[in-house]
Structures are given as structure tokens and as C-alpha cells.
Write a protein that holds these residues in place. Structure first.
Motif, PDB file in Angstrom:
ATOM      1  N   ILE A  33       0.873  -1.183   0.000  1.00 35.03           N
ATOM      2  CA  ILE A  33       0.000   0.000   0.000  1.00 35.03           C
ATOM      3  C   ILE A  33       0.902   1.222   0.000  1.00 35.03           C
ATOM      4  N   THR A  34       0.691   2.094  -0.978  1.00 33.56           N
ATOM      5  CA  THR A  34       1.468   3.331  -1.002  1.00 33.56           C
ATOM      6  C   THR A  34       0.635   4.435  -0.363  1.00 33.56           C
ATOM      7  N   CYS A  35       1.255   5.170   0.552  1.00 34.51           N
ATOM      8  CA  CYS A  35       0.520   6.201   1.311  1.00 34.51           C
ATOM      9  C   CYS A  35       0.814   7.582   0.740  1.00 34.51           C
ATOM     10  N   ALA A  36      -0.217   8.414   0.711  1.00 32.63           N
ATOM     11  CA  ALA A  36      -0.048   9.772   0.198  1.00 32.63           C
ATOM     12  C   ALA A  36       0.776  10.611   1.174  1.00 32.63           C
ATOM     13  N   TYR A  37       1.748  11.286   0.613  1.00 30.45           N
ATOM     14  CA  TYR A  37       2.631  12.169   1.393  1.00 30.45           C
ATOM     15  C   TYR A  37       3.271  13.108   0.399  1.00 30.45           C
ATOM     16  N   TYR A  38       3.433  14.360   0.769  1.00 31.81           N
ATOM     17  CA  TYR A  38       4.114  15.289  -0.123  1.00 31.81           C
ATOM     18  C   TYR A  38       5.293  15.882   0.645  1.00 31.81           C
ATOM     19  N   PRO A  39       6.503  15.838   0.050  1.00 26.16           N
ATOM     20  CA  PRO A  39       7.679  16.155   0.865  1.00 26.16           C
ATOM     21  C   PRO A  39       7.883  17.637   1.197  1.00 26.16           C
ATOM     22  N   ILE A  40       7.052  18.504   0.676  1.00 22.39           N
ATOM     23  CA  ILE A  40       7.070  19.899   1.135  1.00 22.39           C
ATOM     24  C   ILE A  40       5.637  20.282   1.504  1.00 22.39           C
ATOM     25  N   GLU A  41       5.510  21.397   2.216  1.00 21.25           N
ATOM     26  CA  GLU A  41       4.152  21.855   2.540  1.00 21.25           C
ATOM     27  C   GLU A  41       3.566  22.491   1.278  1.00 21.25           C
ATOM     28  N   PRO A  42       2.551  21.870   0.663  1.00 24.09           N
ATOM     29  CA  PRO A  42       2.059  22.387  -0.620  1.00 24.09           C
ATOM     30  C   PRO A  42       1.366  23.741  -0.458  1.00 24.09           C
ATOM     31  N   ARG A  43       1.567  24.581  -1.455  1.00 26.63           N
ATOM     32  CA  ARG A  43       0.906  25.879  -1.404  1.00 26.63           C
ATOM     33  C   ARG A  43      -0.575  25.769  -1.728  1.00 26.63           C
ATOM     34  N   TYR A  44      -0.907  24.769  -2.571  1.00 28.92           N
ATOM     35  CA  TYR A  44      -2.279  24.703  -3.093  1.00 28.92           C
ATOM     36  C   TYR A  44      -2.891  23.333  -2.808  1.00 28.92           C
ATOM     37  N   PRO A  45      -4.159  23.286  -2.471  1.00 29.45           N
ATOM     38  CA  PRO A  45      -4.789  21.983  -2.241  1.00 29.45           C
ATOM     39  C   PRO A  45      -4.816  21.126  -3.504  1.00 29.45           C
ATOM     40  N   GLN A  46      -4.807  21.787  -4.675  1.00 27.85           N
ATOM     41  CA  GLN A  46      -4.850  21.034  -5.937  1.00 27.85           C
ATOM     42  C   GLN A  46      -3.633  20.112  -6.087  1.00 27.85           C
ATOM     43  N   THR A  47      -2.545  20.450  -5.410  1.00 27.59           N
ATOM     44  CA  THR A  47      -1.355  19.584  -5.455  1.00 27.59           C
ATOM     45  C   THR A  47      -1.728  18.152  -5.064  1.00 27.59           C
ATOM     46  N   PHE A  48      -2.620  18.033  -4.078  1.00 27.05           N
ATOM     47  CA  PHE A  48      -3.029  16.700  -3.629  1.00 27.05           C
ATOM     48  C   PHE A  48      -3.830  15.970  -4.695  1.00 27.05           C
ATOM     49  N   LEU A  49      -4.626  16.731  -5.425  1.00 24.99           N
ATOM     50  CA  LEU A  49      -5.442  16.069  -6.446  1.00 24.99           C
ATOM     51  C   LEU A  49      -4.531  15.449  -7.494  1.00 24.99           C
ATOM     52  N   ASP A  50      -3.479  16.179  -7.874  1.00 24.29           N
ATOM     53  CA  ASP A  50      -2.518  15.618  -8.830  1.00 24.29           C
ATOM     54  C   ASP A  50      -1.741  14.461  -8.216  1.00 24.29           C
ATOM     55  N   LEU A  51      -1.403  14.597  -6.940  1.00 19.36           N
ATOM     56  CA  LEU A  51      -0.681  13.506  -6.271  1.00 19.36           C
ATOM     57  C   LEU A  51      -1.535  12.229  -6.261  1.00 19.36           C
TER      58      LEU A  51
END
Ligand code: ZN
Length: 259
Positions: A33-51
Motif C-alpha cells: 500500500i502506497t501512502c499519500a505524502y508530499y515532501p514539502i508543505e504544498p501551497r495549493y490543495p490542488q497539489t493533492f489532487l494531482d498527487l
């Protein structure tokens, strides 16, 4: 391939190379299972949608090419909270939870236990409870015991079915708090976390009262890629019985995540 029966319940495939994926599979780990994580604090919530789209539409097929059946957990990690607009991410989590490769929310949890983190964890817990969907709750390396003690009452407050929850990165300092709580326990076998030897001892000591799953948290940093296999091999050498080996190597994860 040897013993292709193991599940690693927590990796970060977007921080791994193809060689590393191949190495996992050649060591008997055929599902993860791969877990969602972004290695910097994203500026925009849309970053998560692309992730989330990247994990589902790019990484899952790529992993399959190397023999790894990959499932996805989507959520807001406490170290990747976008500056604004997280409601958009929660809406995406709700609709994507119906996707066949999405098997959990995660990773969620508290890092410093700020009000914002608590708020966002609570929102994700409420969603998991409403949808009866599994959720992976991270505990941090720093102040692990103190933060775990703040996390558990939040879970209790939502009255989420404990069987839907994996408290992750549990270690020898926090496992006793979890004993008989009903929450599933994730043991992360990785540099700076648990050694395979200590993880194997904890499995033997605590598996009567708890469902335990094993993972590596592979990705983004120096990793012991096949640490789940090493732990299972140590359990075998310690004489663990077949049913215990089956539970920690794959059956518990299959039951929790319905995979
Ligand atoms: Zn992680």
C-alpha cells in the motif's frame, strides 16, 4: 521468486526507484500500500489532487510491470497540510474512496499536535467513520509517546470502529498503550525506527491481543527495502507458528484493507 505472499502496508512508491520495486518483489513482497505524502508543505490543495491521480493512474500500473500489486491510501499527512483549502482534498478523498485501487485513507495523524493538525485529523477520521473506510494513522518519531497519547482520544471521540484503524510506526515505547485497545498496530521496520529483530520480538509479545501488520515506509530516504521479509525470516527462526506468520505477513492486512 521466494514466498510471494507478503504485504508491505506502508510505502511511498513516488519516492522509490524501479530497481527498489524489483528488489521488494524478488524478496517475496508481492503487494503493498502506497501512502499519500508530499515532501514539502504544498501551497495549493490542488497539489493533492494531482498527487492522488499520479499514485492511482501512474504508479499502480508502473508497479504492476515489476510484479508488485500496488494499492493506494489517500489523505493529508500532518507534515503536508496545504496552506489553504483542505476541504477540496477531503471532497476528493470522498469520491476517490470508491476507486478500486484505493483501499484506505492515509497517511493521516499528528506530527506536532497543533490545532490545525488536530482539526484535519478529526475531519479525516469522521470521513473514514462515515464511509466505514480504513484509515492509516501515523505517529511521529519525535515525542512519539506523548503524541500517541494525544492521538488515541481523538480516535475514541469519533467512535470509529477500531478495526478500521491502523496506528502506524508503533514502537517498543508505545506498543503497550495500544495493547487491547482494539486498534490495529503497524510496525515500521526501517532505519531510525524498528530493527527487524525488535519488530519480531514485539510481534511475538503482542500478537495475542492485537492485529499487527508490518511495513517498511520505503521511499524518499535511505531505506532497508526488504525489511518486512527480514522480519518474517527472523520470526521463522524464532519458531513462530504458521498461523502467526500468515497473520502478520498478509492475512491481517487482507482483512483490514479488504485486499
Ligand atoms: Zn510514511
Amino acid at each position: 521468486m521466494v514466498n510471494v505472499m507478503y504485504i508491505d502496508t506502508h510505502i511511498h512508491v513516488d519516492g522509490m526507484s524501479e530497481d527498489e520495486l524489483r528488489y521488494m518483489v524478488s524478496n517475496g513482497i508481492d503487494r503493498a500500500i502506497t501512502c499519500a505524502y508530499y515532501p514539502i508543505e504544498p501551497r495549493y490543495p490542488q497539489t493533492f489532487l494531482d498527487l492522488f491521480t499520479r499514485l492511482i493512474d501512474y504508479d499502480v500500473p508502473k508497479a504492476r510491470e515489476w510484479g508488485l500489486t500496488l494499492y493506494v491510501a489517500i489523505g493529508i499527512h500532518p507534515r503536508s497540510i496545504s496552506k489553504t483549502g483542505y476541504e477540496l482534498i477531503i471532497d476528493a478523498m470522498k469520491s476517490l474512496s470508491e476507486h478500486e485501487v484505493v483501499v484506505a485513507f492515509g497517511e493521516t495523524g499528528l506530527q506536532l499536535a497543533s490545532d490545525k493538525e488536530i482539526n484535519i485529523l478529526q475531519t479525516q477520521l469522521e470521513l473514514a467513520n462515515e464511509l466505514e473506510f480504513p484509515i492509516i494513522v501515523h505517529t511521529p518519531s519525535a515525542n512519539k509517546r506523548e503524541i500517541t497519547e494525544k492521538t488515541l482520544p481523538l480516535l475514541d471521540k469519533t467512535r470509529i470502529n477500531p478495526k478500521l484503524v491502523v496506528i502506524d510506526h508503533v514502537n517498543d515505547e508505545t506498543i503497550s498503550i495500544m495493547d487491547e485497545s482494539g486498534y490495529n498496530i503497524g510496525l515500521t521496520v526501517q532505519y531510525g525506527k524498528l530493527t527487524p529483530e525488535i519488530a519480531a520480538e514485539l510481534v511475538i509479545q503482542y500478537s495475542d491481543n492485537n492485529e499487527i501488520v508490518l511495513n517498511s515506509d520505503n521511499g524518499f530516504r535511505k531505506c532497508d527495502i526488504a525489511s518486512v521479509t527480514k522480519t518474517i525470516n527472523i520470526l521463522k527462526s524464532l519458531g513462530a507458528d504458521k498461523s502467526l506468520l500468515e497473520r502478520v505477513s498478509h492475512k491481517n492486512a487482507e482483512n483490514i484493507f479488504k485486499i
